[in-house]
Every structure is written in structure tokens, then in C-alpha cells.
Scaffold this motif. Structure first.
Motif, PDB file in Angstrom:
ATOM      1  N   GLU A   1       0.833  -1.204   0.000  1.00  0.00           N
ATOM      2  CA  GLU A   1       0.000   0.000   0.000  1.00  0.00           C
ATOM      3  C   GLU A   1       0.872   1.259   0.000  1.00  0.00           C
ATOM      4  N   ARG A   2       1.926   1.254   0.823  1.00  0.00           N
ATOM      5  CA  ARG A   2       2.840   2.399   0.867  1.00  0.00           C
ATOM      6  C   ARG A   2       3.534   2.600  -0.485  1.00  0.00           C
ATOM      7  N   ALA A   3       3.942   1.496  -1.094  1.00  0.00           N
ATOM      8  CA  ALA A   3       4.603   1.582  -2.399  1.00  0.00           C
ATOM      9  C   ALA A   3       3.640   2.126  -3.453  1.00  0.00           C
ATOM     10  N   GLU A   4       2.401   1.689  -3.418  1.00  0.00           N
ATOM     11  CA  GLU A   4       1.394   2.183  -4.365  1.00  0.00           C
ATOM     12  C   GLU A   4       1.177   3.687  -4.184  1.00  0.00           C
ATOM     13  N   ASN A   5       1.072   4.121  -2.930  1.00  0.00           N
ATOM     14  CA  ASN A   5       0.888   5.548  -2.656  1.00  0.00           C
ATOM     15  C   ASN A   5       2.088   6.354  -3.150  1.00  0.00           C
ATOM     16  N   ARG A   6       3.285   5.823  -2.920  1.00  0.00           N
ATOM     17  CA  ARG A   6       4.489   6.515  -3.354  1.00  0.00           C
ATOM     18  C   ARG A   6       4.535   6.609  -4.881  1.00  0.00           C
ATOM     19  N   LEU A   7       4.189   5.518  -5.553  1.00  0.00           N
ATOM     20  CA  LEU A   7       4.165   5.532  -7.019  1.00  0.00           C
ATOM     21  C   LEU A   7       3.135   6.527  -7.556  1.00  0.00           C
ATOM     22  N   THR A   8       1.988   6.586  -6.903  1.00  0.00           N
ATOM     23  CA  THR A   8       0.954   7.531  -7.319  1.00  0.00           C
ATOM     24  C   THR A   8       1.459   8.961  -7.183  1.00  0.00           C
ATOM     25  N   LYS A   9       2.134   9.271  -6.087  1.00  0.00           N
ATOM     26  CA  LYS A   9       2.684  10.615  -5.893  1.00  0.00           C
ATOM     27  C   LYS A   9       3.739  10.921  -6.948  1.00  0.00           C
TER      28      LYS A   9
ATOM     29  N   GLN B   1       3.620  13.884  -9.745  1.00  0.00           N
ATOM     30  CA  GLN B   1       4.710  14.855  -9.877  1.00  0.00           C
ATOM     31  C   GLN B   1       5.260  14.845 -11.300  1.00  0.00           C
ATOM     32  N   GLN B   2       5.355  13.668 -11.893  1.00  0.00           N
ATOM     33  CA  GLN B   2       5.839  13.562 -13.269  1.00  0.00           C
ATOM     34  C   GLN B   2       4.897  14.295 -14.221  1.00  0.00           C
TER      35      GLN B   2
ATOM     36  N   SER C   1       4.825  21.530 -16.764  1.00  0.00           N
ATOM     37  CA  SER C   1       5.725  22.676 -16.564  1.00  0.00           C
ATOM     38  C   SER C   1       6.720  22.785 -17.710  1.00  0.00           C
ATOM     39  N   ILE C   2       7.258  21.668 -18.131  1.00  0.00           N
ATOM     40  CA  ILE C   2       8.222  21.667 -19.240  1.00  0.00           C
ATOM     41  C   ILE C   2       7.554  22.159 -20.514  1.00  0.00           C
ATOM     42  N   GLU C   3       6.332  21.695 -20.778  1.00  0.00           N
ATOM     43  CA  GLU C   3       5.614  22.149 -21.970  1.00  0.00           C
ATOM     44  C   GLU C   3       5.383  23.655 -21.916  1.00  0.00           C
ATOM     45  N   LYS C   4       5.010  24.165 -20.754  1.00  0.00           N
ATOM     46  CA  LYS C   4       4.778  25.602 -20.595  1.00  0.00           C
ATOM     47  C   LYS C   4       6.073  26.376 -20.824  1.00  0.00           C
TER      48      LYS C   4
END
Length: 98
Positions: free
Chosen positions: A37-45, A49-50, A56-59
Motif C-alpha cells: 500500500e505504501r509503495a502504491e501511494n508513493r508511485l501515485t505521488k 509529480q511527473q 511545466s516543461i511544456e509551458k
């Protein structure tokens, strides 16, 4: 009496052997579930962010394109200004000659 001892032995064996094994198995299962569950939450974050970084890069790329276009325009204006300045010098020189 013999049957009672056997029941006590089975109960003793159950308490000493089976219960700790079950506790260990359930503990490992619980830990694995929490870690997953912690790994899933971390991957989602990380994924969110990605996505934000990609936006941001496109802008930034769009702004950079606009700046490049503005610089081209400024260069063209500067060239024309230099040309007008040279023409103005020529006109002044001609007027001085007359």
C-alpha cells in the motif's frame, strides 16, 4: 485419564506451535499488505509529480518559443533601424553638400 493427557498435549502443542506460526503468518501478511500500500501511494505521488513536471516543461517550451520569436522580431527591427539610420546619414551628407 489417558485421553485427558492426550487432549492436554494437543492443546499444549496447539498453543506452543500452531498459534505462534499463525501469528507469524498473519504478521507477515499484514506487513506485506502495508508495504504494498505504501509503495502504491508513493508511485501515485511520483506519477502525479511527473505529470506536473511534464506540464511545466511544456509551458516553459512554449514561453521559450515566444521569446525566440520576439528576439527574431527585435533583430529585424534593429536591422531596419540601422538601415534607416544609415539612410538618414546619407540624406544629411547630401544636404550638407548642397
Amino acid at each position: 485419564m489417558h485421553e485427558l493427557e492426550t487432549q492436554k498435549d494437543v492443546l499444549y502443542w496447539f498453543v506452543i506451535v500452531v498459534v505462534p506460526i499463525l501469528i507469524g503468518v498473519f504478521g507477515l501478511y499484514y506487513k506485506q499488505t502495508k508495504d504494498k500500500e505504501r509503495a502504491e501511494n508513493r508511485l501515485t505521488k511520483i506519477e502525479s509529480q511527473q505529470d506536473q513536471n511534464t506540464k511545466s516543461i511544456e509551458k516553459i517550451e512554449q514561453e521559450q518559443f515566444i521569446v525566440r520569436e520576439d528576439l527574431k522580431t527585435l533583430k529585424a527591427i534593429n536591422d531596419k533601424q540601422d538601415m534607416l539610420f544609415d539612410m538618414l546619414k546619407e540624406v544629411k551628407e547630401e544636404l550638407k553638400k548642397r
